[in-house]
Design a protein around this motif. Structure first.
Motif, short mmCIF file in Angstrom:
data_model
loop_
_atom_site.label_atom_id
_atom_site.label_comp_id
_atom_site.label_asym_id
_atom_site.label_seq_id
_atom_site.Cartn_x
_atom_site.Cartn_y
_atom_site.Cartn_z
N PHE A 116 43.22 26.74 39.17
CA PHE A 116 42.47 26.30 40.34
C PHE A 116 42.22 27.45 41.32
O PHE A 116 41.17 27.50 41.97
N LYS A 117 43.15 28.39 41.40
CA LYS A 117 42.95 29.56 42.26
C LYS A 117 41.77 30.38 41.74
O LYS A 117 40.90 30.79 42.52
N CYS A 118 41.71 30.60 40.43
CA CYS A 118 40.59 31.34 39.83
C CYS A 118 39.28 30.61 40.07
O CYS A 118 38.26 31.22 40.39
N HIS A 119 39.30 29.30 39.91
CA HIS A 119 38.10 28.49 40.12
C HIS A 119 37.64 28.61 41.57
O HIS A 119 36.44 28.77 41.84
N ASP A 120 38.58 28.55 42.51
CA ASP A 120 38.23 28.66 43.93
C ASP A 120 37.61 30.02 44.25
O ASP A 120 36.65 30.11 45.01
N ILE A 121 38.15 31.07 43.65
CA ILE A 121 37.61 32.42 43.87
C ILE A 121 36.18 32.49 43.34
O ILE A 121 35.28 33.03 44.00
N ALA A 122 35.94 31.93 42.16
CA ALA A 122 34.59 31.93 41.59
C ALA A 122 33.64 31.14 42.47
O ALA A 122 32.50 31.57 42.72
N ARG A 123 34.08 29.98 42.97
CA ARG A 123 33.20 29.17 43.83
C ARG A 123 32.90 29.89 45.15
O ARG A 123 31.79 29.84 45.65
N GLN A 124 33.90 30.58 45.72
CA GLN A 124 33.68 31.34 46.95
C GLN A 124 32.68 32.47 46.71
O GLN A 124 31.83 32.76 47.56
N THR A 125 32.76 33.09 45.55
CA THR A 125 31.83 34.16 45.19
C THR A 125 30.41 33.61 45.10
O THR A 125 29.47 34.22 45.61
N VAL A 126 30.27 32.46 44.46
CA VAL A 126 28.94 31.84 44.35
C VAL A 126 28.38 31.54 45.74
O VAL A 126 27.20 31.81 46.02
#
Length: 112
Positions: free
Chosen positions: A42-52
């Motif tokens: 979930f941390k990796c997913h959150d980082i990807a979403r923040q990047t988007v």
């Protein structure tokens, strides 16, 4: 040649109890590891979403529409829209890289 079994022997009450106890022990031992893996995912997913969201903000700041972004990235406009607006959509590094390049940005991935 052997004859296939057609009838299964039911488990005894003692076997069922032993299997349940084994399952409980495995669950107890692996539960924290599984939770840790989930948190990391979930941390990796959150980082990807923040990047988007950062890329989308930059796109809007420079006045680029999805049609132009699609042309520059080679990614379908509908997929770009889904990428920007669907919180459950997880982009690949390749997609993020293409998006960043289309905006004139460079992407750097760091491992700590």
């Amino acid at each position: 040649m052997t004859t296939p079994r057609t009838k299964k022997t039911p488990l005894s009450a003692a076997k069922i109890k032993a299997y349940k106890k084994l399952a409980e022990r495995i669950d107890a031992e692996e539960q924290e590891e599984i939770k840790a893996l989930g948190r990391a995912f979930f941390k990796c997913h959150d980082i990807a979403r923040q990047t988007v969201q950062s890329l989308k903000a930059k796109r809007l700041e420079i006045g680029m529409n999805l049609t132009e972004l699609s042309f520059r990235t080679g990614i379908a406009k509908s997929n770009l829209s889904r990428l920007e607006n669907n919180e459950r959509f997880s982009p690949t590094l390749e997609t993020l890289h293409r998006y960043a390049q289309a905006l004139g940005l460079h992407m750097r991935v760091e491992l700590n």
